[in-house]
Scaffold this active site. Structure first.
Site, mmCIF file in Angstrom:
data_model
loop_
_atom_site.group_PDB
_atom_site.id
_atom_site.type_symbol
_atom_site.label_atom_id
_atom_site.label_comp_id
_atom_site.label_asym_id
_atom_site.label_seq_id
_atom_site.Cartn_x
_atom_site.Cartn_y
_atom_site.Cartn_z
ATOM 1 N N GLY A 1 -3.572 27.370 -57.318
ATOM 2 C CA GLY A 1 -2.687 26.230 -57.468
ATOM 3 C C GLY A 1 -2.392 25.581 -56.135
ATOM 4 O O GLY A 1 -2.460 24.366 -55.980
ATOM 5 N N GLU B 1 5.552 27.024 -52.384
ATOM 6 C CA GLU B 1 4.768 27.118 -51.158
ATOM 7 C C GLU B 1 5.644 26.900 -49.927
ATOM 8 O O GLU B 1 5.437 27.551 -48.896
ATOM 9 C CB GLU B 1 3.613 26.104 -51.185
ATOM 10 C CG GLU B 1 2.688 26.220 -52.388
ATOM 11 C CD GLU B 1 2.160 27.631 -52.624
ATOM 12 O OE1 GLU B 1 2.025 28.402 -51.658
ATOM 13 O OE2 GLU B 1 1.873 27.964 -53.789
ATOM 14 N N GLU C 1 0.049 28.550 -49.038
ATOM 15 C CA GLU C 1 1.189 28.360 -48.141
ATOM 16 C C GLU C 1 0.844 28.448 -46.667
ATOM 17 O O GLU C 1 1.702 28.777 -45.843
ATOM 18 C CB GLU C 1 2.263 29.407 -48.454
ATOM 19 C CG GLU C 1 1.933 30.842 -48.027
ATOM 20 C CD GLU C 1 1.247 31.667 -49.092
ATOM 21 O OE1 GLU C 1 1.224 32.901 -48.976
ATOM 22 O OE2 GLU C 1 0.742 31.074 -50.062
ATOM 23 N N ASN C 2 -0.390 28.149 -46.265
ATOM 24 C CA ASN C 2 -0.777 28.232 -44.858
ATOM 25 C C ASN C 2 0.313 27.681 -43.945
ATOM 26 O O ASN C 2 0.877 26.621 -44.212
ATOM 27 C CB ASN C 2 -2.061 27.433 -44.611
ATOM 28 C CG ASN C 2 -3.102 27.661 -45.678
ATOM 29 O OD1 ASN C 2 -3.606 28.744 -45.847
ATOM 30 N ND2 ASN C 2 -3.413 26.600 -46.415
ATOM 31 N N HIS D 1 7.619 30.032 -49.026
ATOM 32 C CA HIS D 1 6.793 31.053 -48.383
ATOM 33 C C HIS D 1 6.931 31.024 -46.858
ATOM 34 O O HIS D 1 6.588 32.011 -46.191
ATOM 35 C CB HIS D 1 5.326 30.853 -48.734
ATOM 36 C CG HIS D 1 4.848 31.672 -49.889
ATOM 37 N ND1 HIS D 1 5.072 33.030 -49.987
ATOM 38 C CD2 HIS D 1 4.126 31.330 -50.988
ATOM 39 C CE1 HIS D 1 4.525 33.487 -51.096
ATOM 40 N NE2 HIS D 1 3.945 32.485 -51.729
ATOM 41 N N GLU E 1 4.929 37.344 -52.998
ATOM 42 C CA GLU E 1 4.775 36.497 -54.174
ATOM 43 C C GLU E 1 5.915 36.690 -55.181
ATOM 44 O O GLU E 1 6.451 35.718 -55.707
ATOM 45 C CB GLU E 1 3.424 36.745 -54.833
ATOM 46 C CG GLU E 1 2.231 36.359 -53.973
ATOM 47 C CD GLU E 1 2.218 34.891 -53.585
ATOM 48 O OE1 GLU E 1 2.995 34.094 -54.149
ATOM 49 O OE2 GLU E 1 1.417 34.526 -52.706
#
Length: 881
Positions: A268, A305, A271-272, A308, A327
């Site tokens: 989907g 995201e 979250e870099n 995170h 997560e």
């Protein structure tokens, strides 16, 4: 390419890394025929490691060419290292050194969509879980955290936008029409959080002022055709940033936050650090192209995201067994956010529906595993509902047991204690214990034991003494590798209703003068008996309020009790749940009967719902949705899918005919005028209106047909347009549905996300979405085998939602799915492994279906060169239990 017969990796074998990486210096030269990656690692021996081995082993995967290796600036001869397909081993290294590696890779040929690949002409990355090793050799594990500096070079005309993690610190032009941008991330991170994007993209900008007064530069990058679809995601991002500050005290840390929309993406979103990459379907929206559900999903995913940044990036997981550390915690955070900005009751219903339909099925299947697994073969197979959704419920139960204030104190301690570290689920629980003073030793079993706990509830009422007794027994079914499980610590929320629907005090002692009307009982033993005093009548119990734990509850409710709870329970979730249980009971009574009658009480219960304007209309919209076939199948032992389908259709038709006038009134009452809004009230009204329309079309009502065609042609938003299209596709009006489908495609054929909706409404239809239709859709020019969204919208929807067709008597649906999995395994094994899931539950079904499903699985198993991803799923599914 990772191939068959993978080795099992065990949590018990975890060892700290022998070497650490302090800094990574990357230089990417991007070309049309490939990419050259220059990587310099500042490495040192880990003082916490007891290894004395002088060699160094790095991970690699599908790297086309290793061009050079150097140590402290000196090129190494081939005899100094060994280059295998998946490993680079240097025979001897000092305790501290700089290692230089140059690799050549071919992103344009990367159909797995892991590492660096091309999507719609742009370069992009996906490195979680083990994709960075597809870019260069590296100690690819989450507990190796380093600071990254990345220089990206490419043709300036083709790729004017060059992005990576952190802040841009340098840029300039190069020879031959090329240019570069250098990015520096000041925070140490594992390589799975690395990101790179290069393309011809439109930039949309905004700003956010943090609670400390810092201005954050917000940027979204999309293809020019999607310029008008960014506002909702940008607004969602700002709401999430503000919420995280107010609820968790977490402020964003970099100067820039970026989002990029990518059409070809296995997940989907990702979250870099500072550069979130999103599947286009999870970030792009306008009222013309996205439904209400899509708007809500986008808001949730954007928040997830972003959250995170702290729960996953600043504090990350030590190893992949701890995946739920980031997560599960982050899903809990995004669920609370969605509840706060929308309807808390509706959000809880949606979360519980996902758990009870899909995660409970996972818990009962061959891939069942604890929230913290003990072993795995291929980590990508463990991005599961158990890790995410059940992991979220585990965090939610801690929140329930501690209360919001102590939970916040615990999260503050967790972030402060472990900032910049890679830690475990036990570290998270320990922070909660230390902050609250609560002993959560037994609670840790939620992380260690797989399966869904089952609670059997029995009651008795002592009329003379005014004492009501509840006896609650818990057990957990056996799952692969786990038997004889221990009782878990379960928060069990309850309430009692009196004869007039009033809430009754819950007195656990006779002298409890200030007893509340809601309580959370804590179950820790295999059996508990609770006594409630001071009751003048036998109450109607409201059990597991708010779905306070991810468990199954068995209690002998009568239909009269369920109807009563459906009308009077003060807990919105249990009001909905009572309606679901009542409908399940009525539908199940007709599964094995062809001449039984639909209970008149169910009709009257729905009539009351439609007539009661005082109720939360968002809750009414949810209550009017009958239990799904997937849920009914999950509840059944050796389910007869065609019979379940017929019984549900029969109940729905009876309700629609009996309530035709009320449905028409509901439809007209909820027609909205004016500007489109995605508020809880507006969403609820559109949902009610489209549910009423769908029910009318289900019985081929002529007035309903006229309303549907008018709504389809006149709708100013995708929710109403898709609602009308879905109603027509699932009706008997073939001429109208064919015309609507043709008109819809003609209007939206240039928008990939809308075409995916068009695919899904056809492949998911039990009236038109048979196997023949699915084959037609796969031959359609808009279908693309390289695009995961197209595959999911046709093949995935057919196997996961069109259950009567998938479970056809001849087994053709099973063989069809097996064929597609075999084909996909060669190009995108991640998607293939997820797609095969419906076949893995073959033991649940009656022998005639079970054997057909097993046979289809065996054809997948027997494919030569099976990927590790699919190998694990198929072999575990076929193994004895």
């Amino acid at each position: 390419m990772r191939t068959s017969q993978p080795q099992t990796i065990f949590l018990k074998d975890y060892r700290v890394p022998a070497f650490l990486v302090d800094h990574v210096d990357l230089r990417f030269e991007l070309f049309e025929d490939g990419a050259r990656v220059h990587c310099t690692l500042a490495m040192r021996r880990n003082p916490d490691s007891d290894s004395s081995d002088k060699s160094l082993e790095l991970d690699g995967d599908s790297l086309t060419t290793l061009e050079s290796v150097s140590l402290d600036g000196k090129p190494l001869e081939g005899s100094a290292y060994e280059d295998r397909d998946d490993k680079l081993t240097l025979h001897e290294v000092p305790d501290q050194f700089n290692l230089g590696i140059v690799t050549w890779i071919e992103p344009q040929n990367n159909t797995r969509l892991e590492g660096l690949y091309k999507s719609s002409g742009m370069f992009c990355t996906q490195c979680e879980a083990e994709g960075f090793r597809c870019i260069t050799y590296f100690p690819d594990r989450p507990d190796v955290m380093a600071r990254f500096r990345t220089r990206v070079e490419a043709d300036k005309t083709r790729y004017p936008i060059l992005l990576s993690n952190g802040n841009d610190v340098e840029k300039g032009d190069l020879a031959d029409g090329r240019h570069f941008v250098t990015w520096e991330d000041p925070f140490p991170k594992p390589c799975y959080l690395f990101a790179l994007v290069a393309g011809d993209l439109l930039e949309k900008r905004d700003t956010f002022k943090t609670m400390s007064g810092r201005d954050i530069d917000l940027r979204m990058y999309v293809e020019p055709r999607n310029a008008e679809k960014c506002d909702h995601a940008m607004d969602s991002l700002k709401r999430a940033m503000r919420w995280d500050e107010e609820v968790y005290g977490r402020e964003y840390d970099l100067d820039i936050f970026m989002i990029v929309a990518v059409d070809d993406f296995n997940m989907g979103a990702m979250e870099n650090k500072g550069l979130n990459i999103f599947n286009s379907s999870c970030v792009l929206a306008s009222q013309e192209t996205a439904t209400d559900m899509a708007f809500q999903r986008i808001e949730s995913i954007v928040a997830h995201e972003y959250f995170h940044n702290w729960s996953g990036n600043r504090v990350t997981c030590r190893d992949w067994f701890q995946l739920s550390l980031k997560e599960g915690f982050t899903v809990f955070r995004d669920s609370c956010f969605s509840a706060d900005v929308g309807s808390p009751t509706v959000k809880r219903i949606e979360d519980a529906t996902m758990l009870r339909t899909a995660q409970f099925a996972e818990d009962a299947g061959p891939m069942a595993h604890p929230v913290r697994p003990e072993s795995y073969m291929e980590i990508t197979n463990f991005y599961t509902l158990t890790i995410y959704e059940k992991g979220s419920e585990v965090v939610g139960m801690i929140h329930t047991l501690l209360g919001p204030d102590l939970f916040r104190k615990g999260s503050d301690l967790y972030f402060e204690r472990h900032d910049g570290q890679a830690v475990t689920t036990d570290d998270f629980v320990r922070a909660m214990e230390d902050a609250s003073g609560r002993d959560l030793s037994q609670f840790r079993l939620w992380y260690e034991q797989s399966g869904t706990p089952e609670l059997t509830v029995r009651d008795e009422f002592d009329d003379a003494a005014g004492i009501y007794r509840l006896t609650i027994k818990q057990s957990i079914p056996d799952t692969p590798g786990q038997t004889d499980k221990k009782p878990q610590h379960i928060p069990f929320a309850i309430g009692f209703l009196g004869a007039e629907g009033e809430s009754l005090p819950l007195k656990l002692a006779a002298d409890d003068a200030d007893a509340p009307t809601d309580r959370v009982l804590e179950l820790t033993d295999a059996s508990h008996t609770f006594e409630f005093h001071g009751l003048s009548e036998r109450p109607v119990p409201s059990l597991l309020r708010g779905f306070s734990a991810p468990v199954r509850v068995f209690y002998p409710w009568t239909r009269e009790q369920l109807t009563f709870l459906m009308s009077h329970d003060s807990d919105g979730f249990n009001r909905w749940d009572a309606g679901q249980r009542l409908a399940v009971d009525v539908i199940n009574s007709l599964v094995s009967s062809t001449d039984g009658n639909v209970d008149a009480g169910l009709v009257e219960a729905y009539r009351s719902l439609l007539a009661d304007s005082s109720l939360d209309q968002a809750l009414v919209a949810k209550m009017l949705q009958l239990p799904s076939e997937a849920y009914l199948i999950e509840l059944a032992d050796q389910p007869n899918v065609p019979a379940i389908h017929r019984a549900r259709e029969r109940v729905l038709a009876h309700l629609a005919r009996s309530l035709r006038d009320e449905l028409l009134a509901c439809y007209h009452r909820n027609t909205l005028r004016g500007h489109y809004e995605v508020t809880p009230e507006a969403v609820a009204r559109r949902s009610l209106r489209n549910t009423a329309l769908a029910w009318l079309l289900h019985i081929d009502d002529e007035e309903g047909r006229t309303l549907a065609t008018s709504q389809f042609n006149e709708a100013d938003n995708m929710t109403d347009r898709m609602g009308a299209l879905r109603a027509l596709v699932n009706s008997g009006y073939e001429k109208e549905q064919e015309q609507a489908l043709a008109d819809f495609y003609q209007q939206w054929k240039d928008d990939p996300q809308v075409v995916e909706q068009w695919f899904a409404v056809q492949s998911g239809s039990t009236r038109t979405g048979g196997l023949r239709k699915v084959h037609e859709l796969m031959e359609h020019p808009a279908f693309d085998w390289k695009n995961p969204n197209k595959i999911r919208s046709v093949i995935g929807v057919f196997a996961g939602q069109n259950l009567p067709a998938f479970h056809a008597e001849d087994g053709a649906g099973y063989q069809f799915l097996a064929e597609q999995v075999r084909k996909l395994d060669d190009s995108n094994p991640q998607i293939a492994a997820r797609l095969v899931s419906p076949l893995t539950r073959w033991r649940k079904f009656a022998p005639v279906h079970g054997e057909q499903m097993k046979s289809a699985l065996e054809t997948v198993r027997d494919k030569s060169g099976l990927s590790r991803d699919v190998y694990e799923v198929v072999h575990k599914s076929l193994a004895g239990q």
